[in-house]
Enzyme design. Structure first.
Site, PDB file in Angstrom:
ATOM      1  N   GLU A  25      -7.522   1.047  -3.107  1.00 49.00           N
ATOM      2  CA  GLU A  25      -6.385   1.486  -3.945  1.00 49.00           C
ATOM      3  C   GLU A  25      -6.656   1.185  -5.420  1.00 49.00           C
ATOM      4  O   GLU A  25      -5.781   0.709  -6.142  1.00 49.00           O
ATOM      5  CB  GLU A  25      -5.090   0.789  -3.498  1.00 49.00           C
ATOM      6  N   GLU A  81      -1.613  -6.020   4.062  1.00 47.13           N
ATOM      7  CA  GLU A  81      -1.017  -7.160   3.345  1.00 47.13           C
ATOM      8  C   GLU A  81      -0.481  -8.245   4.277  1.00 47.13           C
ATOM      9  O   GLU A  81       0.669  -8.684   4.157  1.00 47.13           O
ATOM     10  CB  GLU A  81       0.073  -6.652   2.388  1.00 47.13           C
TER      11      GLU A  81
HETATM   12  C1  XIL Z   1       2.863   2.187  -3.246  1.00 46.16           C
HETATM   13  C2  XIL Z   1       2.933   3.635  -3.632  1.00 46.16           C
HETATM   14  O1  XIL Z   1       2.074   3.888  -4.690  1.00 46.16           O
HETATM   15  C3  XIL Z   1       4.333   3.991  -4.020  1.00 46.16           C
HETATM   16  O2  XIL Z   1       4.428   5.388  -4.265  1.00 46.16           O
HETATM   17  C4  XIL Z   1       5.288   3.559  -2.916  1.00 46.16           C
HETATM   18  O3  XIL Z   1       6.584   3.777  -3.289  1.00 46.16           O
HETATM   19  C5  XIL Z   1       5.156   2.100  -2.609  1.00 46.16           C
HETATM   20  O4  XIL Z   1       3.818   1.840  -2.270  1.00 46.16           O
HETATM   21  N1  XIL Z   1      -0.144  -1.629  -1.900  1.00 46.16           N
HETATM   22  C6  XIL Z   1      -0.203  -0.654  -0.929  1.00 46.16           C
HETATM   23  C7  XIL Z   1       0.309   0.689  -1.237  1.00 46.16           C
HETATM   24  O5  XIL Z   1      -0.778  -0.860   0.150  1.00 46.16           O
HETATM   25  O6  XIL Z   1       0.848   1.310  -0.106  1.00 46.16           O
HETATM   26  C8  XIL Z   1       1.314   0.651  -2.350  1.00 46.16           C
HETATM   27  O7  XIL Z   1       1.622   1.985  -2.699  1.00 46.16           O
HETATM   28  C9  XIL Z   1       0.761  -0.103  -3.548  1.00 46.16           C
HETATM   29  C10 XIL Z   1       0.483  -1.514  -3.182  1.00 46.16           C
END
Ligand code: XIL
Length: 356
Positions: free
Chosen positions: A270, A163
């Site tokens: 994701e 990010e």
């Molecule tokens: C999220 C996880 O799902 C949660 O359990 C945690 O508390 C925070 O992060 N983008 C990402 C991930 O790169 O690491 C994030 O995951 C969701 C958004």
């Protein structure tokens, strides 16, 4: 190789003992309408099928059985992030990520590391670094070497920088890392250190909303090109693909295709499709679920349209709705391929049909 066990490098204990002195520390209604039959997703796809996991999930025999049956790659959902690994005293803890790595090994699954450098996480131990004791740059390198080095030979890849692009797509984000090491240089350094620590691991730049905001996508693509031009060892790009059920499917397809045009590996890293985040006028559950299934199909189709050699993996951000991180935003949301009981949904069937 002896790896650092804290931000400050090797502790005296580690040097004297000649071992990895690692501080161990413990811490802490179904949407299904009609049953759908879908073969295990990993048995259908010609590329790795990933899911996000937490160590606690693996203690649940039903859930861990579903994971082992459906997925061929695991991404720790949060326990390989600084928020877990870096303790307030600058020491590292690896109990939970080790448990995930062990589960992957025992079950023959790949392990994908997530994530080394993230603007959203700047542990107090880094913020408090006293330049007279150890330089920030040294601590940064120690961290990456320790984490990547620990899973060397097992982790197939890493999200090195997560990010980096600003929310509105205008340039890059400001962070502790950019302020201390330079807005671009901290990224190059992170890739270099990760490569030093595990030359075989595939290294990724990962981001989100690339399908939702074309301007952010353009900035992301330019950043990847700039990293390549600067000689940073980047092997792939990840598009998180946290989308809503009213996402424009054309922009979703274009995103995956444009990422492919870089010639690097592509990771749908994701994936989930939120019903609650859809903003359209229709808040009709059935129509949203149809939109969700259509987007699962579109994503699979776009991924299959990439050259086979660039399809790194397709990762769902969890398998069952019950474990989705989006439940924290709205408990009624059902973004994942399996319902809360682990039964495949229409979305899973639509995805499976396009990859088979
Ligand atoms: C999220 C996880 O799902 C949660 O359990 C945690 O508390 C925070 O992060 N983008 C990402 C991930 O790169 O690491 C994030 O995951 C969701 C958004």
């Amino acid at each position: 190789m002896i790896l650092p066990n804290s931000l400050y490098g090797l502790s005296r204990r580690a040097v004297v003992g000649g071992a990895l002195a690692l501080a161990g520390c413990q811490r802490p209604a179904s949407s299904q309408v009609a049953p759908v039959h879908v073969p295990p997703l990993k048995s259908l796809a010609s590329f790795p099928v990933g899911t996000a996991v937490q160590a606690v999930h693996l203690q649940d025999p039903v859930l861990s059985g579903l994971i082992a049956a459906q997925a061929s790659q695991l991404t720790p959902e949060w326990e390989m992030k600084m928020e877990y690994i870096v303790r307030d005293d600058g020491g590292f803890r690896f109990d939970a990520p080790d448990a995930i790595a062990a589960f992957a090994r025992v079950n023959g699954l790949r392990l994908f590391g997530h994530t080394l450098i993230w603007y959203a996480q700047s542990p107090p131990a880094f913020e408090a670094l006293d330049e007279s004791r150890v330089s920030f740059a040294e601590a940064y390198r120690n961290y990456i070497h320790a984490v990547v080095g620990r899973y060397r030979g097992q982790a197939v890849g890493w999200d090195v920088v997560n990010e980096a692009v600003a929310e509105d797509g205008e340039g890059w984000r400001d962070s502790l890392w950019s302020r201390r090491l330079g807005p671009f240089d901290h990224m190059v350094l992170a890739f270099q250190h990760a490569r030093e620590a595990d030359p075989a691991a595939r290294l990724f730049l990962n981001d989100y909303n690339l399908e939702w905001l074309p301007k952010k996508r353009a900035t992301f693509l330019r950043l990847a090109e700039r990293l390549m031009a600067a000689g940073a060892p980047i092997d792939g790009v990840g598009t998180q693909t946290h989308i809503a059920a009213d996402q424009d499917p054309g922009e979703l397809r274009r995103t995956i295709a444009e990422l492919g045009q870089l010639g690097l590996l592509v990771h749908v890293s994701e994936f989930d499709v939120s019903l609650s985040r859809a903003e359209g006028v229709f808040k009709d559950w059935r129509r949203l679920a149809e939109g969700q299934a259509a987007l699962y199909a579109q994503a699979a189709e776009a991924f299959m349209a990439l050259p086979a050699s660039q399809r790194f993996a397709f990762t769902f951000w969890g398998l069952r709705d019950a474990e989705s991180w989006l439940k924290r935003e709205d408990g009624a949301d059902t973004p994942l391929p399996f319902d809360e009981f682990g039964q495949p949904k229409a979305a899973a069937a639509a995805w499976a049909e396009r990859v088979a």
